[in-house]
Write a protein that holds these residues in place. Structure first.
Motif, mmCIF file in Angstrom:
data_model
loop_
_atom_site.group_PDB
_atom_site.id
_atom_site.type_symbol
_atom_site.label_atom_id
_atom_site.label_comp_id
_atom_site.label_asym_id
_atom_site.label_seq_id
_atom_site.Cartn_x
_atom_site.Cartn_y
_atom_site.Cartn_z
ATOM 1 N N ASP A 61 0.681 -1.256 -0.444
ATOM 2 C CA ASP A 61 -0.222 -0.061 -0.080
ATOM 3 C C ASP A 61 0.795 1.085 0.076
ATOM 4 O O ASP A 61 2.146 1.051 0.030
ATOM 5 C CB ASP A 61 -1.181 -0.045 0.733
ATOM 6 C CG ASP A 61 -0.215 0.444 2.638
ATOM 7 O OD1 ASP A 61 0.679 0.292 3.042
ATOM 8 O OD2 ASP A 61 -1.491 0.170 3.489
ATOM 9 N N ALA A 62 0.231 2.186 0.018
ATOM 10 C CA ALA A 62 0.571 3.653 -0.357
ATOM 11 C C ALA A 62 1.540 4.129 1.006
ATOM 12 O O ALA A 62 2.743 4.376 0.693
ATOM 13 C CB ALA A 62 -0.329 5.325 -0.021
ATOM 14 N N GLU A 63 1.776 3.179 2.503
ATOM 15 C CA GLU A 63 2.567 3.537 3.583
ATOM 16 C C GLU A 63 3.987 2.654 3.136
ATOM 17 O O GLU A 63 4.475 2.794 4.503
ATOM 18 C CB GLU A 63 1.951 3.388 4.601
ATOM 19 C CG GLU A 63 0.458 4.228 4.800
ATOM 20 C CD GLU A 63 -0.857 4.351 3.855
ATOM 21 O OE1 GLU A 63 -1.018 3.855 4.218
ATOM 22 O OE2 GLU A 63 -1.033 5.568 3.125
ATOM 23 N N GLY A 64 3.057 1.727 2.668
ATOM 24 C CA GLY A 64 4.907 0.617 2.686
ATOM 25 C C GLY A 64 4.339 -0.807 2.952
ATOM 26 O O GLY A 64 5.108 -1.189 3.225
ATOM 27 N N THR A 65 2.838 -1.229 3.043
ATOM 28 C CA THR A 65 2.993 -2.108 4.184
ATOM 29 C C THR A 65 2.147 -2.961 3.220
ATOM 30 O O THR A 65 1.641 -2.653 2.483
ATOM 31 C CB THR A 65 1.444 -1.952 5.354
ATOM 32 O OG1 THR A 65 2.474 -1.097 6.203
ATOM 33 C CG2 THR A 65 1.457 -2.851 5.926
ATOM 34 N N VAL A 66 2.793 -4.371 3.271
ATOM 35 C CA VAL A 66 2.370 -5.244 2.509
ATOM 36 C C VAL A 66 0.994 -6.288 3.021
ATOM 37 O O VAL A 66 0.273 -6.029 4.005
ATOM 38 C CB VAL A 66 3.136 -6.391 2.842
ATOM 39 C CG1 VAL A 66 2.555 -7.706 2.524
ATOM 40 C CG2 VAL A 66 4.702 -6.128 2.168
ATOM 41 N N VAL A 67 0.035 -5.776 1.852
ATOM 42 C CA VAL A 67 -1.192 -5.744 2.054
ATOM 43 C C VAL A 67 -1.277 -7.394 1.018
ATOM 44 O O VAL A 67 -2.438 -8.027 0.952
ATOM 45 C CB VAL A 67 -1.835 -4.906 1.222
ATOM 46 C CG1 VAL A 67 -1.617 -3.872 2.820
ATOM 47 C CG2 VAL A 67 -1.925 -4.317 0.037
ATOM 48 N N GLY A 68 -0.506 -7.858 0.327
ATOM 49 C CA GLY A 68 -0.929 -8.666 -0.342
ATOM 50 C C GLY A 68 -0.291 -9.645 -0.747
ATOM 51 O O GLY A 68 1.909 -9.560 -1.061
ATOM 52 N N TRP A 69 0.500 -11.043 -0.994
ATOM 53 C CA TRP A 69 1.566 -12.100 -1.094
ATOM 54 C C TRP A 69 1.464 -13.335 -1.602
ATOM 55 O O TRP A 69 0.194 -14.041 -1.847
ATOM 56 C CB TRP A 69 2.218 -12.364 0.471
ATOM 57 C CG TRP A 69 3.439 -12.855 0.703
ATOM 58 C CD1 TRP A 69 3.660 -14.768 0.642
ATOM 59 C CD2 TRP A 69 4.648 -11.631 0.386
ATOM 60 N NE1 TRP A 69 4.731 -14.628 0.696
ATOM 61 C CE2 TRP A 69 5.658 -13.806 0.749
ATOM 62 C CE3 TRP A 69 5.175 -11.085 -0.338
ATOM 63 C CZ2 TRP A 69 6.820 -12.901 0.761
ATOM 64 C CZ3 TRP A 69 6.651 -10.767 -0.125
ATOM 65 C CH2 TRP A 69 7.120 -11.436 0.565
ATOM 66 N N THR A 70 1.808 -13.625 -2.558
ATOM 67 C CA THR A 70 1.325 -15.044 -3.468
ATOM 68 C C THR A 70 1.587 -16.129 -2.985
ATOM 69 O O THR A 70 3.379 -15.750 -2.543
ATOM 70 C CB THR A 70 2.059 -15.200 -4.832
ATOM 71 O OG1 THR A 70 3.260 -14.357 -5.114
ATOM 72 C CG2 THR A 70 0.497 -14.170 -5.752
ATOM 73 N N GLN A 71 1.818 -17.584 -3.232
ATOM 74 C CA GLN A 71 2.587 -18.244 -3.033
ATOM 75 C C GLN A 71 3.670 -18.678 -3.968
ATOM 76 O O GLN A 71 4.552 -19.205 -3.369
ATOM 77 C CB GLN A 71 1.301 -19.583 -3.108
ATOM 78 C CG GLN A 71 1.803 -21.133 -3.315
ATOM 79 C CD GLN A 71 1.820 -21.516 -1.232
ATOM 80 O OE1 GLN A 71 1.181 -20.464 -1.182
ATOM 81 N NE2 GLN A 71 2.534 -22.412 -1.657
ATOM 82 N N ALA A 72 3.550 -18.109 -4.889
ATOM 83 C CA ALA A 72 5.408 -18.389 -5.477
ATOM 84 C C ALA A 72 6.252 -17.578 -4.670
ATOM 85 O O ALA A 72 6.764 -17.301 -4.490
ATOM 86 C CB ALA A 72 4.921 -17.877 -7.061
#
Length: 158
Positions: A15-26
Motif C-alpha cells: 500500500d501507499a504507506e509501504g505495508t504489505v497487503v498481498g502476497w502470492t504462493q510463488a
C-alpha cells in the motif's frame, strides 16, 4: 531453492504507506515467508539490511515520480541467506484515487518446452530453433532478447 526455479508470479502488493497487503504462493516459495509472516508488516521486513529500508523510502519516492521502477535488490530469505532479485514495481490506481504498488519478480527469459495444449511459452522456443544463437540482457526499462540468424542462401533455403 534456486530463484530461477520459482514461477514468475512471485508478487507482493504494497500500500501507499509501504505495508504489505498481498502476497502470492510463488512469493512464499521464493523467499520462504508465508503471507501470515508479511501481510500487515512493512515491506522492509524482507529486505537484507536497514540500509535497504532507507533505500525503500527513496525508491518509493522515485516510484511516485516515475510511476514505477525496475532493478535489482537484495532480499532476505526467511532462513537468513540473501537473494539478489530483479524486481519491477508498478503503480496501480484504485477507483477512489488510492494507489498500491505491485512488486513482481522479473527474470531473464528461459527456454520452455510447451505442451501441445499450452497457451503460451512458445516465443523463445521458436527463437531458439530459428536462430544460430540467442540470449537476453537487462535494460533500464525491462529486458532485451537478441538472436543471431544465418541469412546465407543455403541457410534460408532450409
Amino acid at each position: 531453492m534456486n530463484p530461477s526455479d520459482t514461477p514468475d508470479a512471485a508478487i507482493a502488493m504494497i500500500d501507499a504507506e509501504g505495508t504489505v497487503v498481498g502476497w502470492t504462493q510463488a512469493a512464499r516459495q521464493l523467499v520462504g515467508y508465508s503471507a501470515r509472516d508479511v501481510v500487515g508488516r512493512s515491506a522492509a521486513h524482507v529486505l537484507q539490511s536497514c540500509d535497504d529500508a532507507t533505500r525503500v523510502t527513496s525508491l518509493a519516492e522515485q516510484c511516485r515520480v516515475q510511476g514505477g521502477w525496475s532493478g535489482t535488490m537484495a532480499v532476505r530469505h526467511r532462513d537468513g541467506h540473501t537473494l539478489t532479485l530483479t524486481l519491477r514495481v508498478s503503480l496501480l490506481w484504485g477507483e477512489n484515487g488510492s494507489h498500491r504498488w505491485l512488486v513482481s519478480r522479473t527474470s531473464h527469459p528461459r527456454l520452455r518446452h510447451p505442451g501441445a495444449l499450452d497457451e503460451n511459452g512458445r516465443g523463445l522456443f521458436l527463437i531458439a530453433h530459428l536462430s544460430r544463437r540467442w540470449g537476453s540482457r537487462s535494460a533500464s526499462d525491462g529486458k532485451v532478447v537478441w538472436a543471431e540468424q544465418d541469412l546465407s542462401p543455403t541457410a534460408v533455403a532450409r
